[in-house]
Each structure stands twice: as C-alpha cells, then as structure tokens.
Write a protein that holds these residues in place. Structure first.
Motif, short mmCIF file in Angstrom:
data_model
loop_
_atom_site.label_atom_id
_atom_site.label_comp_id
_atom_site.label_asym_id
_atom_site.label_seq_id
_atom_site.Cartn_x
_atom_site.Cartn_y
_atom_site.Cartn_z
N ALA A 68 0.87 -1.10 -0.04
CA ALA A 68 0.14 0.04 0.05
C ALA A 68 1.04 1.23 -0.07
O ALA A 68 0.51 2.17 -0.68
CB ALA A 68 -1.00 -0.07 1.28
N LEU A 69 1.73 1.40 0.75
CA LEU A 69 2.88 2.49 0.87
C LEU A 69 3.56 2.53 -0.42
O LEU A 69 3.64 3.90 -0.80
CB LEU A 69 3.76 2.19 2.05
N LEU A 70 3.90 1.59 -1.13
CA LEU A 70 4.74 1.71 -2.42
C LEU A 70 3.90 2.26 -3.37
O LEU A 70 4.25 3.09 -4.19
CB LEU A 70 5.38 0.41 -2.83
N TYR A 71 2.48 1.72 -3.70
CA TYR A 71 1.53 2.39 -4.31
C TYR A 71 1.25 3.95 -4.20
O TYR A 71 1.40 4.62 -5.16
CB TYR A 71 0.07 1.58 -4.36
N ALA A 72 1.14 4.40 -2.75
CA ALA A 72 0.96 5.53 -2.58
C ALA A 72 2.12 6.64 -3.03
O ALA A 72 1.89 7.76 -3.40
CB ALA A 72 0.83 5.70 -0.96
N ALA A 73 3.21 6.12 -2.86
CA ALA A 73 4.64 6.70 -3.22
C ALA A 73 4.52 7.15 -4.61
O ALA A 73 4.99 7.91 -5.18
CB ALA A 73 5.89 6.00 -2.80
N ALA A 74 4.50 5.87 -5.56
CA ALA A 74 4.26 6.15 -6.92
C ALA A 74 3.03 6.90 -7.27
O ALA A 74 3.48 7.82 -8.36
CB ALA A 74 4.05 4.53 -7.47
N ARG A 75 2.45 6.91 -6.70
CA ARG A 75 1.05 7.85 -7.19
C ARG A 75 1.47 9.27 -6.68
O ARG A 75 1.15 10.29 -7.61
CB ARG A 75 -0.26 7.32 -6.06
N ARG A 76 1.97 9.66 -5.57
CA ARG A 76 2.47 10.84 -5.29
C ARG A 76 3.59 11.46 -6.41
O ARG A 76 3.18 12.66 -6.81
CB ARG A 76 3.07 11.06 -4.02
N GLN A 77 4.34 10.89 -6.66
CA GLN A 77 5.54 11.08 -7.71
C GLN A 77 4.66 11.51 -9.12
O GLN A 77 5.01 12.29 -9.90
CB GLN A 77 6.62 10.36 -7.81
N HIS A 78 3.90 10.53 -9.57
CA HIS A 78 3.13 10.54 -10.80
C HIS A 78 2.45 11.87 -10.62
O HIS A 78 2.35 12.32 -11.77
CB HIS A 78 2.50 9.48 -10.79
N LEU A 79 1.61 12.06 -9.59
CA LEU A 79 0.82 13.10 -9.50
C LEU A 79 1.69 14.65 -9.88
O LEU A 79 1.14 15.47 -10.47
CB LEU A 79 0.07 13.13 -8.28
N ALA A 116 -8.14 3.09 6.58
CA ALA A 116 -6.46 3.22 6.77
C ALA A 116 -5.90 3.43 5.45
O ALA A 116 -5.01 4.28 5.51
CB ALA A 116 -6.25 1.77 7.16
N VAL A 117 -6.15 2.75 4.34
CA VAL A 117 -5.61 2.88 3.10
C VAL A 117 -5.86 4.34 2.52
O VAL A 117 -5.06 4.86 1.87
CB VAL A 117 -5.96 2.00 1.97
N TYR A 118 -6.92 4.67 2.95
CA TYR A 118 -7.50 6.31 2.36
C TYR A 118 -6.68 7.37 3.03
O TYR A 118 -6.04 8.08 2.23
CB TYR A 118 -8.82 6.49 2.78
N GLU A 119 -6.30 6.96 4.24
CA GLU A 119 -5.45 7.78 5.08
C GLU A 119 -3.98 8.05 4.47
O GLU A 119 -3.55 9.11 4.28
CB GLU A 119 -5.46 7.71 6.39
N ILE A 120 -3.53 6.97 4.10
CA ILE A 120 -2.04 6.94 3.51
C ILE A 120 -2.02 7.57 2.21
O ILE A 120 -1.39 8.60 1.96
CB ILE A 120 -1.99 5.38 3.03
N ASN A 121 -3.15 7.34 1.59
CA ASN A 121 -3.37 8.12 0.21
C ASN A 121 -3.78 9.48 0.21
O ASN A 121 -3.37 10.38 -0.62
CB ASN A 121 -4.17 7.35 -0.73
#
Length: 217
Positions: A68-79, A116-121
């Motif tokens: 979940a953290l890896l997906y969020a990290a990739a999402r942030r940079q992509h954004l 919980a996953v929403y908060e990470i994202n």
C-alpha cells in the motif's frame, strides 16, 4: 485558462482498461480535446521503477502495508510530475487506476481497511480526486481468462493471486461505487469493446461539458 478534467479508469484484472483508454484518447482528440493518457503505478521514471518492485512475481513475501505504501509513493510522484501539470494546462487526463485501486486491492481484498488505506493516500494526493471514475466491472473468472488468452500482456504478481482474492477486489470496487455514486459510474466490461467504448465516451463527454459549464458560472 480552464482547469483540466481528471478521469480515472478502474477495474479488476482483465477488465480491458488499457485497450479502451487508447480508443478513448483517440475519440476525444478527434472531437478537439487535448488528452493525456497515463497509468498507475507508472507513467514517469520513478513510478515505473516502483511498479517493477510491486508487480515483480518474485516478491511474493511483500507485506500488505508495504504494498500500500509503495503504491501511494508512486502515486504521489506521478501526480506531481505528470498529472497535476497536465490538469493545470487544461488537458483531459485519462489515468489507468488511481486511489480506488488501493482501496479495493489493499484496503478491502488485503484486509487493511479502506479507511486506513485512504489515510495513507490522502497524505499522498492531498485534496485531488477524480472528477469522474469509470469502473469497468467484470467477473473475476472472465477477467482472468482474458489474461490467459492475451499472450502479449505481462503476467504480474497480482494476476497470480487466488480467485478468492480477485472476488474480494470486485466486491471492494462495487462497495466504492455504492458509496460514491456521484463520482463512480459502473460500466459493464463484459460487453463488446465497442459498447464499452461508446458508453465510456458518452460519460466522459458529459462530465467535460459539466465541468466547462461550471467554470463559466
């Protein structure tokens, strides 16, 4: 300059997102729209590197929270690098997966909890949410059969999960559609490619017009 329109395409494995997104990009451009098509995880160099780690078939011991953290990290940079600049330029952004994937896959199917996953994202994306999400709904057994038949498609770590996992993914997506009907439109992805394309195009054009009228007020 008008703000762009952020459209995300979601769905279980084998829903046909990639094929339809390319048709949608072409169809919208033929109608005079400026369109950027991208994907998650990926779309830029750093996120593509993270994608290789997440989807590597050898990484079977990966913890659900790590995933979940890896997906969020990739999402942030992509954004930051790609999505936000395109929206500021007034483009239509078609994104293959976004936050709903994390909620369905890690939050629901992995059992981490959607909140919980929403908060990470939320930390990763701030306040940015799609104007419209198309959920390509397909039964897991149908989607997985499509993957087997499509020899050129990459087979990744998630494809190898048990059928029960993919059933939970679909359940998670449908729960999200029930919870956010104003944003998420369910499209029957078991219909013909042309049918899925036409319905998706109609929904997107309606949202683009709605956003345009809203900015004129």
């Amino acid at each position: 300059m008008r703000q762009g329109v952020f459209i995300t395409i979601e769905g279980p494995e084998g829903a046909g997102k990639t094929s339809i997104i390319q048709k949608l990009k072409q169809g919208l451009e033929e109608r005079g729209q400026v369109v950027m098509a991208t994907r998650e995880p990926g779309g830029i160099a750093i996120a593509e590197q993270i994608r290789e780690v997440i989807l590597n078939k050898e990484n079977i011991s990966m913890d659900g929270r790590t995933e979940a953290l890896l997906y969020a990290a990739a999402r942030r940079q992509h954004l930051v690098e790609k999505v936000s600049p395109a929206l500021k330029e007034g483009h239509i952004v078609l994104c293959d997966r976004f936050i709903d994937s994390s909620l369905a896959y890690q939050g629901y199917a992995r059992g981490l909890g959607m909140e919980a996953v929403y908060e990470i994202n939320r930390f990763a994306i701030g306040e940015l949410m799609p104007h419209l999400t198309l959920l390509f709904d397909v039964r897991p057994e149908v989607g997985l059969e499509r993957i087997k038949a499509h020899k050129e498609r990459e087979v990744n770590r998630l494809d190898l999960e048990a059928l029960s996992f993919h059933e939970k993914v679909r359940e998670g997506y449908l729960q999200l559609a029930d919870k956010f009907p104003e944003r998420i439109a369910v499209v029957n992805a078991e219909a013909s490619i042309q049918s899925v394309y036409q319905e998706s195009l109609k929904l997107i054009l309606a949202k683009v017009e709605e956003q345009s009228l809203g900015q004129q007020c």
